[in-house]
Write a protein that holds these residues in place. Structure first.
Motif, short mmCIF file in Angstrom:
data_model
loop_
_atom_site.label_atom_id
_atom_site.label_comp_id
_atom_site.label_asym_id
_atom_site.label_seq_id
_atom_site.Cartn_x
_atom_site.Cartn_y
_atom_site.Cartn_z
N ARG A 1 -4.78 7.84 -5.75
CA ARG A 1 -5.54 8.90 -5.07
C ARG A 1 -5.49 8.69 -3.55
N GLU A 2 -5.59 7.45 -3.12
CA GLU A 2 -5.58 7.15 -1.69
C GLU A 2 -4.25 7.57 -1.04
N ASP B 1 0.82 -1.21 0.00
CA ASP B 1 0.00 0.00 0.00
C ASP B 1 0.86 1.26 0.00
N HIS B 2 0.42 2.26 -0.73
CA HIS B 2 0.97 3.61 -0.70
C HIS B 2 2.45 3.69 -1.06
N ASP C 1 -5.95 3.73 -6.28
CA ASP C 1 -4.92 3.53 -5.25
C ASP C 1 -3.97 4.71 -5.15
#
Length: 418
Positions: free
Chosen positions: A330-331, A72-73, A328
């Motif tokens: 954008r998150e 993630d990220h 993803d």
């Protein structure tokens, strides 16, 4: 001379401005209906000479592998696809991932960026141009001690280039950016670059284009460049959807699309599109918003105040010329902003993506081509097109005009790749 510029982004438009100021007849061609509608449209908004750093560095291969394994990220994403151009670019990129190349590349980038900032200051003073601009510095935020330790090399290079900077404590960070108060527990230190600035590149490009038109520059919007005709060592014309255009000199400033135009001429330009994203959201609470501009080193995200808006930009994605918006990314932008600030309405944010034209060594390609005496390049600025725009435009104008450039420029042309 009659000069044809291909591309009406911030690079092509500044090139047109400076060439026109030198008395040349300039025509700018772009497929969009107005200037600055592609990569220049919604970038991070930072004019950041002090933050001009090549991605290729000694520890980058290992760091990139860690990012790609991060679920993630991750600041870097490489989408699975067979892309020979990407593989070739990555090979050259890896060759620059050493201390010696890093020092050379960063010093070269700082040279252009510092010069460009000075050119922007002079242009603003000369014309009174405004673009939601602020001249209040930048802070690179570190969340870990490891990040603080790694910045020591950059600080040494900044000192060697006589660029003002200082390492701030958390309390000092909050003096500059009080909106970060509720994120105090996340911060370890910050690198302050007082000479850096911010502003909306799209507004700048549109307003400068209007001034250039008033100065005599012709802009052909909605006109697609189809190819270039050459004979021997000379470009004869540009084929467009509006017919053939002929000039005495031609400047390619088409960003990530420059290599596609040049390839049929036998010119291999090592520029690859690196996809970036941004959010633009309305300001709702000044007490929890950036005063100027900050960079979140953990997520590689920039957060910038642009008038009554906040721009959150960043991430890097290698996926060719795909401009699809993915949730993803954008998150990641929203997470960085929410953790650090929060004084803007994310539900009302505009989500955007653009293709950054990156070279393997981080430095743009500015100068002549060996194969054709009247073909010039001003492209490959990566994430720093806005930062380097005025300086690059001034450099290419002086080169074409036959005037000595204000800064060393021989190592900026395509010939540095051999």
């Amino acid at each position: 001379m009659k000069i044809i510029i291909l591309g009406a982004g911030v690079i092509g438009t500044t090139s047109a401005w400076y060439l026109s100021k030198l008395g040349h007849e300039v025509t700018v061609v772009d497929r969009q209906p107005a200037p600055g509608l592609e990569t220049s449209f919604a970038n991070a908004g930072q004019v950041s000479p002090g933050y001009s750093t090549p991605w290729a560095g000694p520890g980058m291969p290992l760091q990139a592998m860690k990012w790609m394994l991060q679920r993630d990220h991750s600041p870097l994403v490489i989408r699975k696809r067979f892309d020979l151009a990407m593989f070739r670019w990555l090979e050259q990129f890896l060759k620059n991932c050493n201390a010696h190349s890093y020092d050379i590349n960063k010093s070269r980038m700082l040279r252009i960026a510092e010069y460009s900032r000075d050119c922007l200051d002079a242009l603003r003073e000369e014309t009174g141009l405004t673009y939601d601009d602020r001249q209040r510095g930048l802070i690179q935020l570190f969340r870990t001690n490891k990040q603080v330790d790694k910045t020591q090399r950059d600080m040494r290079l900044l000192a060697e280039s006589n660029i003002p900077h200082s390492l701030l404590t958390v309390d000092q960070i909050l003096e500059h950016e009080p909106g970060l108060a509720h994120a105090r527990h996340l911060l370890k230190a910050g690198l302050y670059l007082p000479g850096d600035q911010s502003g909306d590149a799209h507004i700048f490009t549109q307003r400068l284009a209007k001034m250039a038109e008033a100065q005599g520059v012709t802009f052909l919007y909605g006109t697609t460049v189809k190819g270039v005709d050459a004979a021997a060592d000379e470009i004869m014309s540009v084929r467009t959807s509006a017919g053939h255009l002929r000039g005495d000199a031609y400047v390619v400033s088409m960003g990530s699309y420059s290599p596609l135009l040049l390839k049929p001429l036998g010119i291999h330009l090592p520029v690859y599109p690196v996809k970036g994203y941004s959010l633009t959201l309305p300001l709702t609470d000044e007490s929890h918003a950036p005063y100027s501009t900050v960079n979140d080193e953990t997520y590689k995200v920039a957060i910038t105040r642009l008038g009554n808006r906040i721009r959150v930009g960043g991430t890097a994605e290698l996926t060719g010329y795909n401009t699809r918006l993915t949730p993803d990314r954008r998150e990641t932008l929203a997470l960085s902003f929410s953790e650090l600030f929060g004084g803007g309405d994310l539900t009302a944010a505009t989500y955007w993506t653009g293709l950054r034209p990156n070279t393997p060594d981080g430095t743009p390609v500015i100068g002549p081509t060996d194969a054709f005496r009247n073909l010039w390049l001003n492209t490959g600025h990566g994430t720093l097109g806005w930062t380097m725009a005025c300086g690059s435009g001034r450099l290419i104008a002086d080169m074409i005009h036959g005037r000595k450039t204000d800064i060393p420029s021989l190592d900026l042309s395509l010939s540095r790749y051999g």
